[in-house]
Motif scaffolding. Structure first.
Motif, PDB file in Angstrom:
ATOM      1  N   LEU A 214       5.862   7.885   9.029  1.00 27.17           N
ATOM      2  CA  LEU A 214       5.143   7.867  10.311  1.00 27.17           C
ATOM      3  C   LEU A 214       5.944   8.602  11.383  1.00 27.17           C
ATOM      4  O   LEU A 214       5.386   9.322  12.213  1.00 27.17           O
ATOM      5  CB  LEU A 214       4.844   6.427  10.743  1.00 27.17           C
ATOM      6  CG  LEU A 214       3.788   5.703   9.898  1.00 27.17           C
ATOM      7  CD1 LEU A 214       3.653   4.248  10.342  1.00 27.17           C
ATOM      8  CD2 LEU A 214       2.433   6.410   9.978  1.00 27.17           C
ATOM      9  N   ALA A 215       7.284   8.462  11.330  1.00 25.01           N
ATOM     10  CA  ALA A 215       8.130   9.180  12.290  1.00 25.01           C
ATOM     11  C   ALA A 215       8.018  10.692  12.066  1.00 25.01           C
ATOM     12  O   ALA A 215       7.898  11.469  13.016  1.00 25.01           O
ATOM     13  CB  ALA A 215       9.577   8.720  12.161  1.00 25.01           C
ATOM     14  N   LEU A 216       8.018  11.105  10.784  1.00 28.64           N
ATOM     15  CA  LEU A 216       7.855  12.539  10.478  1.00 28.64           C
ATOM     16  C   LEU A 216       6.499  13.037  10.976  1.00 28.64           C
ATOM     17  O   LEU A 216       6.381  14.145  11.500  1.00 28.64           O
ATOM     18  CB  LEU A 216       7.961  12.774   8.964  1.00 28.64           C
ATOM     19  CG  LEU A 216       9.361  12.698   8.355  1.00 28.64           C
ATOM     20  CD1 LEU A 216       9.282  12.733   6.834  1.00 28.64           C
ATOM     21  CD2 LEU A 216      10.224  13.855   8.858  1.00 28.64           C
ATOM     22  N   ALA A 217       5.466  12.184  10.798  1.00 24.88           N
ATOM     23  CA  ALA A 217       4.114  12.569  11.234  1.00 24.88           C
ATOM     24  C   ALA A 217       4.083  12.818  12.741  1.00 24.88           C
ATOM     25  O   ALA A 217       3.444  13.766  13.212  1.00 24.88           O
ATOM     26  CB  ALA A 217       3.105  11.494  10.842  1.00 24.88           C
ATOM     27  N   ARG A 218       4.779  11.977  13.479  1.00 26.03           N
ATOM     28  CA  ARG A 218       4.832  12.193  14.936  1.00 26.03           C
ATOM     29  C   ARG A 218       5.467  13.545  15.243  1.00 26.03           C
ATOM     30  O   ARG A 218       4.997  14.287  16.105  1.00 26.03           O
ATOM     31  CB  ARG A 218       5.617  11.061  15.616  1.00 26.03           C
ATOM     32  CG  ARG A 218       4.734   9.881  16.015  1.00 26.03           C
ATOM     33  CD  ARG A 218       5.466   8.919  16.948  1.00 26.03           C
ATOM     34  NE  ARG A 218       6.570   8.237  16.279  1.00 26.03           N
ATOM     35  CZ  ARG A 218       6.415   7.129  15.527  1.00 26.03           C
ATOM     36  NH1 ARG A 218       5.220   6.577  15.390  1.00 26.03           N
ATOM     37  NH2 ARG A 218       7.444   6.578  14.937  1.00 26.03           N
ATOM     38  N   GLY A 219       6.521  13.882  14.483  1.00 26.39           N
ATOM     39  CA  GLY A 219       7.190  15.162  14.679  1.00 26.39           C
ATOM     40  C   GLY A 219       6.297  16.352  14.384  1.00 26.39           C
ATOM     41  O   GLY A 219       6.484  17.438  14.930  1.00 26.39           O
ATOM     42  N   LEU A 220       5.302  16.158  13.501  1.00 26.16           N
ATOM     43  CA  LEU A 220       4.416  17.268  13.124  1.00 26.16           C
ATOM     44  C   LEU A 220       3.139  17.302  13.967  1.00 26.16           C
ATOM     45  O   LEU A 220       2.296  18.171  13.765  1.00 26.16           O
ATOM     46  CB  LEU A 220       4.058  17.178  11.633  1.00 26.16           C
ATOM     47  CG  LEU A 220       5.212  17.449  10.660  1.00 26.16           C
ATOM     48  CD1 LEU A 220       4.847  17.069   9.247  1.00 26.16           C
ATOM     49  CD2 LEU A 220       5.609  18.925  10.705  1.00 26.16           C
ATOM     50  N   GLY A 221       2.975  16.349  14.868  1.00 24.30           N
ATOM     51  CA  GLY A 221       1.814  16.427  15.762  1.00 24.30           C
ATOM     52  C   GLY A 221       0.952  15.184  15.844  1.00 24.30           C
ATOM     53  O   GLY A 221      -0.049  15.179  16.582  1.00 24.30           O
ATOM     54  N   ALA A 222       1.294  14.112  15.095  1.00 20.74           N
ATOM     55  CA  ALA A 222       0.493  12.890  15.201  1.00 20.74           C
ATOM     56  C   ALA A 222       0.681  12.278  16.587  1.00 20.74           C
ATOM     57  O   ALA A 222       1.809  12.183  17.077  1.00 20.74           O
ATOM     58  CB  ALA A 222       0.891  11.886  14.125  1.00 20.74           C
ATOM     59  N   THR A 223      -0.436  11.875  17.214  1.00 23.02           N
ATOM     60  CA  THR A 223      -0.355  11.322  18.569  1.00 23.02           C
ATOM     61  C   THR A 223      -0.313   9.797  18.544  1.00 23.02           C
ATOM     62  O   THR A 223       0.122   9.174  19.497  1.00 23.02           O
ATOM     63  CB  THR A 223      -1.549  11.803  19.397  1.00 23.02           C
ATOM     64  OG1 THR A 223      -2.738  11.693  18.605  1.00 23.02           O
ATOM     65  CG2 THR A 223      -1.362  13.248  19.822  1.00 23.02           C
ATOM     66  N   THR A 224      -0.805   9.193  17.449  1.00 21.04           N
ATOM     67  CA  THR A 224      -0.772   7.744  17.271  1.00 21.04           C
ATOM     68  C   THR A 224      -0.338   7.474  15.841  1.00 21.04           C
ATOM     69  O   THR A 224      -0.695   8.230  14.937  1.00 21.04           O
ATOM     70  CB  THR A 224      -2.193   7.124  17.423  1.00 21.04           C
ATOM     71  OG1 THR A 224      -2.871   7.760  18.496  1.00 21.04           O
ATOM     72  CG2 THR A 224      -2.132   5.632  17.638  1.00 21.04           C
ATOM     73  N   THR A 225       0.427   6.397  15.638  1.00 26.25           N
ATOM     74  CA  THR A 225       0.745   6.018  14.265  1.00 26.25           C
ATOM     75  C   THR A 225       0.492   4.521  14.100  1.00 26.25           C
ATOM     76  O   THR A 225       0.700   3.736  15.032  1.00 26.25           O
ATOM     77  CB  THR A 225       2.215   6.323  13.908  1.00 26.25           C
ATOM     78  OG1 THR A 225       3.060   5.688  14.853  1.00 26.25           O
ATOM     79  CG2 THR A 225       2.499   7.803  13.901  1.00 26.25           C
ATOM     80  N   VAL A 226       0.011   4.157  12.917  1.00 24.79           N
ATOM     81  CA  VAL A 226      -0.246   2.755  12.608  1.00 24.79           C
ATOM     82  C   VAL A 226       0.359   2.447  11.245  1.00 24.79           C
ATOM     83  O   VAL A 226       0.119   3.180  10.277  1.00 24.79           O
ATOM     84  CB  VAL A 226      -1.768   2.451  12.562  1.00 24.79           C
ATOM     85  CG1 VAL A 226      -2.013   1.007  12.168  1.00 24.79           C
ATOM     86  CG2 VAL A 226      -2.427   2.764  13.899  1.00 24.79           C
ATOM     87  N   GLN A 227       1.149   1.386  11.170  1.00 22.57           N
ATOM     88  CA  GLN A 227       1.708   0.999   9.874  1.00 22.57           C
ATOM     89  C   GLN A 227       0.666   0.178   9.111  1.00 22.57           C
ATOM     90  O   GLN A 227       0.189  -0.840   9.612  1.00 22.57           O
ATOM     91  CB  GLN A 227       2.996   0.198  10.047  1.00 22.57           C
ATOM     92  CG  GLN A 227       3.692   0.007   8.705  1.00 22.57           C
ATOM     93  CD  GLN A 227       4.914  -0.876   8.786  1.00 22.57           C
ATOM     94  OE1 GLN A 227       5.079  -1.650   9.728  1.00 22.57           O
ATOM     95  NE2 GLN A 227       5.770  -0.786   7.784  1.00 22.57           N
ATOM     96  N   LEU A 228       0.322   0.662   7.915  1.00 18.99           N
ATOM     97  CA  LEU A 228      -0.693  -0.009   7.097  1.00 18.99           C
ATOM     98  C   LEU A 228      -0.001  -0.913   6.085  1.00 18.99           C
ATOM     99  O   LEU A 228       0.194  -0.538   4.934  1.00 18.99           O
ATOM    100  CB  LEU A 228      -1.575   1.028   6.384  1.00 18.99           C
ATOM    101  CG  LEU A 228      -2.816   0.492   5.676  1.00 18.99           C
ATOM    102  CD1 LEU A 228      -3.841   0.005   6.683  1.00 18.99           C
ATOM    103  CD2 LEU A 228      -3.441   1.567   4.793  1.00 18.99           C
ATOM    104  N   THR A 229       0.379  -2.106   6.510  1.00 25.72           N
ATOM    105  CA  THR A 229       0.984  -3.065   5.584  1.00 25.72           C
ATOM    106  C   THR A 229      -0.145  -3.693   4.766  1.00 25.72           C
ATOM    107  O   THR A 229      -1.307  -3.666   5.193  1.00 25.72           O
ATOM    108  CB  THR A 229       1.763  -4.145   6.362  1.00 25.72           C
ATOM    109  OG1 THR A 229       0.946  -4.591   7.442  1.00 25.72           O
ATOM    110  CG2 THR A 229       3.059  -3.586   6.928  1.00 25.72           C
ATOM    111  N   PRO A 230       0.170  -4.243   3.570  1.00 27.92           N
ATOM    112  CA  PRO A 230      -0.881  -4.700   2.654  1.00 27.92           C
ATOM    113  C   PRO A 230      -1.948  -5.629   3.260  1.00 27.92           C
ATOM    114  O   PRO A 230      -3.097  -5.560   2.882  1.00 27.92           O
ATOM    115  CB  PRO A 230      -0.093  -5.384   1.538  1.00 27.92           C
ATOM    116  CG  PRO A 230       1.216  -4.670   1.526  1.00 27.92           C
ATOM    117  CD  PRO A 230       1.505  -4.317   2.956  1.00 27.92           C
ATOM    118  N   GLY A 231      -1.578  -6.470   4.230  1.00 26.74           N
ATOM    119  CA  GLY A 231      -2.573  -7.396   4.774  1.00 26.74           C
ATOM    120  C   GLY A 231      -3.491  -6.816   5.849  1.00 26.74           C
ATOM    121  O   GLY A 231      -4.417  -7.485   6.301  1.00 26.74           O
TER     122      GLY A 231
END
Ligand SMILES: [Zn+2]
Ligand SMILES: [Zn+2]
Length: 356
Positions: A214-231
């Motif tokens: 998710l941190a790498l995604a932010r570096g490539l242009g993601a404006t929002t990140t959400v951690q998709l844990t199993p639940g």
């Protein structure tokens, strides 16, 4: 030609084989492999089956695969031999290989959609691929000039880059500030984020289990990140997204993620299904018309789209995930597959021969 292959169906370990290398004929070109990317789909191929949910596991041998299976479809090589009919490419030229080669005679192939050919003969699947010292390409038109590009990063355009661009082109055009959700930001997903940004999209939400990705995604242009844990449920995601979105690109495409994807899009929304994780989508059929959903599968891309990906990379607009170099030999292929199977690889593994 020395190659590193899955020797038997159902045994994912990698062995060494020597492939025959007869003189090239007609339009054939043989290239010495300089860079060979390792893809998560190679992990699936090595297992020897596709997971078709309640329809069970389908062995690859029933899908026309033969063994030893030499995988590897992200190939940059230097031309070693050219057939007598080859034009425009000569010995010593460095080229990227378009691996998704079709039969050459069906309607799809005639339309330039080799990747949708029903009897495709892709490199690294139905033809020996890039986990080898050399690779045979049946026609020079499948070779692309990558002058100006770093060869290891260029190799990843053949699958990761192409798959990403083709999926993004199915989701766009959309208003640039209308959120697009990218589920699974491993190698291909990160490139999807990069391709969305390269094409001017501004609202990009990356969803993944792994915080580093998710941190790498932010570096490539993601404006929002959400951690998709199993639940995590679709309702949780909708809350974090501030409501439903126009499009989801699902690079995992498991039963769980595909079901969430269909629940977080707006009426008239689009889910682009790319991942080969396997499983089964459960969806009340009445929701398809009532919510006017579009479910669209996307499988790699066309030769023209690969050319587009090369140009986008050359323009500097396409930011690509980090390259993790490795050695192109038996142990190098085996350990790369093992790392990918374990998940959470922060970028794209690309192997090069020790001598190069
Ligand atoms: Zn691939
Ligand atoms: Zn065809």
């Amino acid at each position: 030609v020395r190659a590193y292959a899955v020797l038997r169906e159902g045994d994912p370990s990698i062995g060494e084989v020597d492939l025959p290398a007869p003189p090239v004929t007609d339009h054939e070109v043989r290239l010495r492999v300089l860079q060979s990317g390792v893809c998560h789909s190679d992990v699936h191929l090595a297992t020897g089956y596709h997971d078709l949910g309640t329809r069970g596991r389908v062995p690859l041998s029933s899908r026309g695969f033969t063994y030893p299976l030499v995988m590897g479809h992200e190939i940059v090589g230097v031309v070693e031999q050219v057939g007598p009919a080859v034009e425009g490419v000569g010995v010593g030229d460095v080229r990227l290989v378009y691996p998704w080669i079709g039969c050459g005679s069906c309607r799809r192939c005639a339309a330039g959609e080799d990747n949708l050919c029903a009897t495709g003969r892709a490199l690294g699947a139905h033809r020996p691929g890039g986990f080898a010292e050399a690779v045979l390409v049946p026609h020079e038109r499948y070779l692309l000039d990558i002058a100006g590009l770093e060869p290891a990063a260029a190799a990843t355009l053949a699958c990761s880059g192409l798959t990403a661009l083709a999926a993004v082109k199915k989701a766009l055009p959309l208003p640039p500030d209308s959120p697009v959700v990218v589920v699974g930001v491993g190698g291909v997903g990160l490139t999807v984020v990069g391709a969305l940004a390269a094409l001017g999209h501004r609202a990009i939400c990356a969803v993944d289990l792994d915080l580093d990705n998710l941190a790498l995604a932010r570096g490539l242009g993601a404006t929002t990140t959400v951690q998709l844990t199993p639940g995590v449920t679709a309702a949780d995601l909708l809350e974090q997204l501030d409501g439903p979105v126009e499009a989801v690109i699902d690079l995992v495409n498991s039963g769980a993620t595909s079901s969430i994807a269909t629940e977080i899009v707006v009426k008239g929304g689009l889910v682009v299904q790319v991942g080969l994780f396997g499983g089964e989508l459960q969806l009340p059929t009445v929701l398809m018309p009532l919510r006017a959903l579009t479910l669209r599968g996307s499988y790699v891309g066309t030769l023209a789209e690969l050319q587009e990906a090369v140009e986008l990379a050359r323009s500097g607009a396409l930011r690509q995930p980090p390259i993790l170099p490795g050695v192109l030999d038996r142990a190098g292929v085996a350990s790369a597959l093992q790392r990918l199977a374990g998940g959470g690889v922060p970028g794209r593994i690309v192997l090069a021969p020790r001598s190069a």
